[in-house]
Design an enzyme around this catalytic site. Structure first.
Site, PDB file in Angstrom:
ATOM      1  N   ALA A 122       0.803  -1.220   0.000  1.00 51.74           N
ATOM      2  CA  ALA A 122       0.000   0.000   0.000  1.00 51.74           C
ATOM      3  C   ALA A 122       0.836   1.271   0.000  1.00 51.74           C
ATOM      4  O   ALA A 122       0.452   2.269  -0.607  1.00 51.74           O
ATOM      5  CB  ALA A 122      -0.944   0.002   1.205  1.00 51.74           C
ATOM      6  N   SER A 152      -3.602   9.900  -0.455  1.00 49.78           N
ATOM      7  CA  SER A 152      -2.288  10.319   0.031  1.00 49.78           C
ATOM      8  C   SER A 152      -1.165   9.365  -0.363  1.00 49.78           C
ATOM      9  O   SER A 152       0.012   9.655  -0.094  1.00 49.78           O
ATOM     10  CB  SER A 152      -2.311  10.451   1.556  1.00 49.78           C
ATOM     11  OG  SER A 152      -2.543   9.186   2.169  1.00 49.78           O
ATOM     12  N   LYS A 153      -1.485   8.246  -0.993  1.00 52.51           N
ATOM     13  CA  LYS A 153      -0.458   7.263  -1.331  1.00 52.51           C
ATOM     14  C   LYS A 153       0.455   7.775  -2.456  1.00 52.51           C
ATOM     15  O   LYS A 153       0.151   8.750  -3.139  1.00 52.51           O
ATOM     16  CB  LYS A 153      -1.106   5.942  -1.743  1.00 52.51           C
ATOM     17  CG  LYS A 153      -1.860   5.246  -0.615  1.00 52.51           C
ATOM     18  CD  LYS A 153      -0.924   4.824   0.486  1.00 52.51           C
ATOM     19  CE  LYS A 153      -1.582   3.916   1.518  1.00 52.51           C
ATOM     20  NZ  LYS A 153      -2.543   4.598   2.388  1.00 52.51           N
ATOM     21  N   ASN A 154       1.561   7.083  -2.674  1.00 49.11           N
ATOM     22  CA  ASN A 154       2.501   7.493  -3.732  1.00 49.11           C
ATOM     23  C   ASN A 154       1.813   7.548  -5.086  1.00 49.11           C
ATOM     24  O   ASN A 154       2.133   8.407  -5.918  1.00 49.11           O
ATOM     25  CB  ASN A 154       3.672   6.517  -3.796  1.00 49.11           C
ATOM     26  CG  ASN A 154       4.553   6.568  -2.571  1.00 49.11           C
ATOM     27  OD1 ASN A 154       4.267   7.274  -1.608  1.00 49.11           O
ATOM     28  ND2 ASN A 154       5.641   5.814  -2.592  1.00 49.11           N
ATOM     29  N   TYR A 163      -5.450   5.068  -1.936  1.00 49.85           N
ATOM     30  CA  TYR A 163      -5.970   6.169  -1.123  1.00 49.85           C
ATOM     31  C   TYR A 163      -5.264   7.464  -1.556  1.00 49.85           C
ATOM     32  O   TYR A 163      -4.086   7.431  -1.935  1.00 49.85           O
ATOM     33  CB  TYR A 163      -5.712   5.863   0.353  1.00 49.85           C
ATOM     34  CG  TYR A 163      -6.332   6.835   1.314  1.00 49.85           C
ATOM     35  CD1 TYR A 163      -7.696   6.800   1.588  1.00 49.85           C
ATOM     36  CD2 TYR A 163      -5.552   7.801   1.952  1.00 49.85           C
ATOM     37  CE1 TYR A 163      -8.261   7.703   2.484  1.00 49.85           C
ATOM     38  CE2 TYR A 163      -6.112   8.703   2.840  1.00 49.85           C
ATOM     39  CZ  TYR A 163      -7.472   8.652   3.098  1.00 49.85           C
ATOM     40  OH  TYR A 163      -8.031   9.559   3.973  1.00 49.85           O
TER      41      TYR A 163
END
Length: 373
Positions: free
Chosen positions: A155, A182-184, A180
């Site tokens: 994740a 905010s993920k990379n 999500y």
């Protein structure tokens, strides 16, 4: 100058025109679930990872549960999982009927090791969840050598690369991703994916994600309603070509922190021996007064926070499971987990963080520690 902990908006600013166009195309198509854009993203994401199969699902948590079910995990089985991780890594296990068994982490890399996993194995272990925490690369190949299927919780690690070739998501038996925001690699809502090199596992995942059916007529399993929608797939397709550049910048920000002398003040995160490039999702330092330092940094406009101060095995819901024998902790305990939980603090990093911002953060850490005496 203020420096935010996250900055997901700046990296996609240059892509806004393409993103609007992609969204408009989905609206014009009037096809929103399991359509051509989802199929195209699955192909492109699989190609990026170097694996033959990727299936989009609704979110990263359901991805883990579905992946475990695809592996045949069920009642009577044990699943080894670290306690120093996001809640969902373990939360996804009980819905399969299996028992989570918590293993320790190396407090310096904050990832599981073959030794910590081996110490938690039981005669009923059916799978190991290796979390690529904060973007670091867990030693999946070495853990797989223990003879148990490895599910990679990827994740937080999109864009990282492994020593010897490959990427998180293509190192173990099966892997899961969260998109999500905010993920990379982040969607504009929830989303996830399951990747594997095994065609039979991929087919099983696709059946489970659609109510346990292959044809919408016959239902062979009690499955899930868990699909990556066309809008999110279209948005992710626009961003995917930029991911490697964003990942390289995240790695560079980590190098800048070291060059600015942050390691003279606090403990820096350490890449595992399995890692080639770490696309830091979070840049997590170690210090003896993390919450007090976070307060000092906040006063100076610097984003900072502890993430897993209370590790998963000490969360109230898990304490109930432990009391009832529906969860277990490795016999030797979790000293590395306790150390990491006590000392960690995330400081700003993103695909847009500048060298000047890094210098500002380091100066604020220096001043904050001085104020704490």
């Amino acid at each position: 100058m203020p420096v935010p902990l996250f900055d997901p908006a700046t990296p996609v600013r240059a892509l806004r025109g393409a993103l609007r166009e992609a969204v408009d195309e989905v609206l014009d198509s009037e096809h929103y679930i399991l359509g051509s854009r989802g199929e195209a993203f699955e192909r492109e994401f699989a190609d990026y990872l170097g694996v033959p199969h990727a299936a989009g699902v609704a979110n990263g948590t359901e991805a883990i549960t579905i992946a475990l079910r695809a592996l045949g995990v069920g009642p009577g089985d044990d699943v080894v999982v670290p306690s120093f991780t996001f809640w969902a890594s373990a939360e996804a296990i009980p819905p399969t009927g299996a028992r989570p068994v918590f293993c320790d982490v190396d407090p310096h890399t904050m990832c599981v090791t073959p030794e910590t996993v081996k110490a938690a194995l039981t005669p009923n272990t059916k799978a190991v969840i290796a979390v690529h925490l904060f973007g670091n690369v867990a030693p999946v190949r070495e853990i797989a050598a223990l003879g148990v299927p490895v599910l990679e919780d990827s994740a937080q690690s999109a864009g990282s690369t492994a020593r010897g070739g490959g990427r998180p998501g293509g190192l173990g038996t099966i892997a899961t991703f969260s998109f999500y925001p905010s993920k990379n690699l982040g969607a504009f809502g929830d989303g996830g994916a399951i990747t594997t090199t095994d065609a039979e596992l991929d087919a099983r995942v696709r059946t489970l994600r659609f109510h346990g059916s292959e044809d919408k007529v016959t239902y062979t399993d009690v499955g899930y309603n868990s699909r990556l929608d066309e809008l999110q797939a279209a948005i992710l397709r626009v961003q995917l070509p930029a991911l490697d550049g964003w990942a390289a910048h995240r790695a560079q920000v980590g190098a800048w922190y070291a060059q600015e002398g942050l390691g003279e003040l606090v403990t820096l995160p350490r890449a595992t021996d399995a890692a080639d490039r770490v696309a830091w999702h979070l840049y997590v330092i170690g210090t003896e007064q993390p919450d007090a330092l976070a307060a000092q940094l906040t006063e100076r406009g610097i984003g900072a926070r502890g993430y897993y101060r209370l590790p998963v095995h000490r969360q109230p819901a898990v304490e109930c499971l432990l009391a009832g024998g529906r969860a277990a902790v490795a016999p030797a305990g979790l000293p590395g987990t306790e150390e990491a939980a006590r000392r960690h603090l995330a400081i700003p990093i993103s695909a847009a963080t500048t060298r000047e911002q890094v210098a500002e953060v380091v100066a604020a850490v220096r001043a904050g520690l001085a104020a704490l005496g």
